[in-house]
Design an enzyme around this catalytic site. Structure first.
Site, PDB file in Angstrom:
ATOM      1  N   SER A 157       0.871  -1.217  -0.129  1.00 55.56           N
ATOM      2  CA  SER A 157      -0.130  -0.018  -0.142  1.00 55.56           C
ATOM      3  C   SER A 157       0.979   1.387   0.133  1.00 55.56           C
ATOM      4  CB  SER A 157      -0.821   0.158   1.210  1.00 55.56           C
ATOM      5  OG  SER A 157       0.053   0.106   2.395  1.00 55.56           O
ATOM      6  N   LYS A 158       0.191   2.270  -0.362  1.00 51.81           N
ATOM      7  CA  LYS A 158       0.803   3.795  -0.252  1.00 51.81           C
ATOM      8  C   LYS A 158       1.632   3.663   1.152  1.00 51.81           C
ATOM      9  CE  LYS A 158       0.267   8.883  -0.575  1.00 51.81           C
ATOM     10  NZ  LYS A 158       0.855   9.133   0.671  1.00 51.81           N
ATOM     11  N   ARG A 159       0.952   3.515   2.158  1.00 45.73           N
ATOM     12  CA  ARG A 159       1.562   3.495   3.480  1.00 45.73           C
ATOM     13  C   ARG A 159       3.116   2.900   3.659  1.00 45.73           C
ATOM     14  NH1 ARG A 159      -2.232   1.281   7.028  1.00 45.73           N
ATOM     15  NH2 ARG A 159      -3.827   1.924   5.196  1.00 45.73           N
ATOM     16  N   ASP A 197       5.496   5.090   1.994  1.00 46.11           N
ATOM     17  CA  ASP A 197       5.850   6.064   2.828  1.00 46.11           C
ATOM     18  C   ASP A 197       6.700   5.660   4.089  1.00 46.11           C
ATOM     19  OD1 ASP A 197       4.168   7.770   1.144  1.00 46.11           O
ATOM     20  OD2 ASP A 197       2.556   7.709   2.698  1.00 46.11           O
TER      21      ASP A 197
END
Ligand code: GLU
Length: 510
Positions: free
Chosen positions: A264-266, A269
């Site tokens: 996921s994007k998380r 990041d």
């Protein structure tokens, strides 16, 4: 397979930036189409207006374009089966929903969102049961199966909002075939009567998707694993229309680098890598919400190569593939069933491989924007030589300055640790002698410098390892960089001597 024209599609919904998993789906569709002389279509599935995000469609098109995954047909290209944006096909779906209603494969339902919520909550509380609008409960609900015809007609003519639901056949054992997963078995009583048409006059994904796949003559549906649960409904819908269903292939998920969940994007990041092909939003004047591979300095062919191997393998040790080589090698039966763990270091490795395989001439041209105003300091050949000397240490051309700055300007400071370890009491005096040696060299080439410096070292019983490190410290200011004699030749006699003089004056042993 040889008789039917292979036609596949990538059918994203414009709900935000395209995840790299989506790019991989597009890529596998593209490779499959090209391998079989087929067509690759791009269709935009925007029937869910509540999830529509402005700019997402442009983002999808630009991403595919950057990757070199060019659709043969579809949005932005055209073709004989258009329009290729579902919201522009509204009238088409109406015809097909009417057909299902007429045939008795679908029915009208009036239940409001609140009523559905109420029964959902009640069943959960009373029986710990998950409500399914299907064979078990449909006759207790407000629909054209459970209500008298005249009431239904009254409600319809009174303008009461309604949806159209698919009438799922009861207790039928289905054995479906997926090209990657093999047999998939399901009993229809576990499936609900999905909404096909919404009260806003738009079809749902399920109806629009299969109507379009049929009308666009799609032969193979290759899509993400998250759509596997929809396959039984889709197959039964094809049957209800008396259409031949395409073949299905559900691709494995891309997994987090550290763990088993979906990437996921998380994760990006958290661990510092992009999960999108391009920055989002695209417009550079707006604040960046998510970083992209393009802006991080990846070459599109390296990015595609890396993605291709996440879930597919060629059955050999080969890792570097051009797009054409991928087309030639690709087959769905080498796509794995299990999820593919994303590895950010491997992604960088791919870019490094593409970078070192470029000619020094190409790298020199690419390096120009990153040379901080020094782009004209050297002639073309010298800049090419500089690139050749450092490319093994480089993964992204945009980071070239860190590797080459000392060719362009003298070091402003000296690495403390190396000073402590290498700078002895007599180092400055030794360097003064070395300078006289260098001054005596007429042809200041790397070979000549190396020969003369080594001769001096041997004749004076100087510790060579230490002296080379000292020399590097004088020229570079640190312990990195290519061979010191190459550096000396490139920066030239005068500059080499001046750097050694400066270091001898500035560095005081501790
Ligand atoms: N619109 C769906 C998506 O966003 C497409 C699924 C399919 O390929 O059938 O992924």
């Amino acid at each position: 397979m040889s008789n039917t024209q292979i036609r596949v599609r990538f059918a994203p919904s414009p709900t935000g930036p395209l995840h790299i998993g989506g790019v991989r789906t597009a890529l596998y569709n593209y490779l499959f189409a090209k391998k079989h002389n087929g067509k690759f279509l791009l269709r935009i599935e925007d029937t869910d207006q509540t999830r529509f995000v402005p700019g997402a469609q442009e983002y999808i098109i630009e991403s595919l374009n950057w990757c070199g995954i060019k659709p043969d047909e579809g949005v932005g290209v055209g073709g004989e089966f258009g329009p290729y944006i579902q919201s522009e096909r509204k009238e088409i779906y109406q015809v097909y929903v009417d057909e299902l209603l007429k045939k008795g494969n679908a029915y009208i339902a009036f239940d409001t969102a609140e009523e559905l919520e109420e029964i959902r909550e009640r069943l959960q509380k009373e029986n710990n049961e998950t409500f399914l609008y299907g064979s078990k409960y449909r006759m207790e609900m407000k629909n054209s199966l459970s209500m008298p015809g005249h009431v239904v007609n009254e409600w319809l003519s009174g303008g009461k909002p309604y949806v159209v639901r698919f009438l799922m056949p009861e207790n039928e054992d289905l054995v479906l075939h997926d090209l990657i997963r093999g047999e998939v078995k399901v009993n229809t009583s576990t499936l609900d009567d999905k909404v096909l048409f919404k009260s806003d006059g738009m079809p749902t994904y399920h109806l629009a998707n299969i109507v379009d796949d049929h009308l666009m003559k799609i032969s193979h549906v290759i899509r993400g694993e998250e759509w596997l649960p929809s396959m039984p409904l889709h197959i039964i819908l094809y049957r209800a229309f008396e259409w031949e269903a395409p073949q299905f292939a559900h691709l494995p998920l891309l997994l987090k680098p550290d763990g088993n969940g979906k990437l996921s994007k998380r994760d990006g990041d958290r661990l510092g890598f992009p999960v999108f092909p391009l920055r989002w939003p695209l417009n550079p004047t707006e604040e960046e919400i998510a970083s992209g591979y393009r802006e991080s300095g990846y070459y599109p062919d390296a990015f595609i190569n890396m993605l291709a191997l996440l879930g597919w393998n060629p059955g050999t040790e080969q890792e570097i593939f051009s797009l054409q080589e991928l087309v030639d090698a690709f087959s769905l039966d080498r796509v794995s069933k299990s999820g593919a763990k994303f590895n950010p270091d491997k992604a960088k490795w791919f870019n490094h491989q593409y970078l070192i395989n470029k000619s020094n001439e190409e790298l020199a041209a690419e390096s120009i924007p990153y040379l901080h105003g020094f782009e004209n300091k050297f002639d073309k050949e010298t800049l090419e030589r500089v690139c050749g000397l450092i490319k093994e240490r480089l993964s992204f051309i945009k980071d070239i300055w860190e590797q080459v700055s000392f060719f362009f300007e003298a070091p402003a400071e000296y690495d403390e640790k190396i000073v402590q370890k290498r700078w002895k009491e007599n180092t400055a005096d030794e360097l003064k002698v070395l300078i006289t040696i260098l001054e005596g060299i007429n042809n200041f080439s790397a070979e000549e410098c190396e020969a003369k410096v080594k001769e001096w070292i041997t004749n004076n019983e100087i510790n060579p390892g230490n002296m080379f490190n000292v020399l590097r410290l004088c020229l570079v200011g640190a312990g990195k960089g290519p061979g010191v004699f190459d550096i000396m030749e490139i920066i030239g006699k005068e500059e080499s001597i001046s750097r050694i003089e400066r270091a001898a004056e500035k560095i005081i042993p501790v």
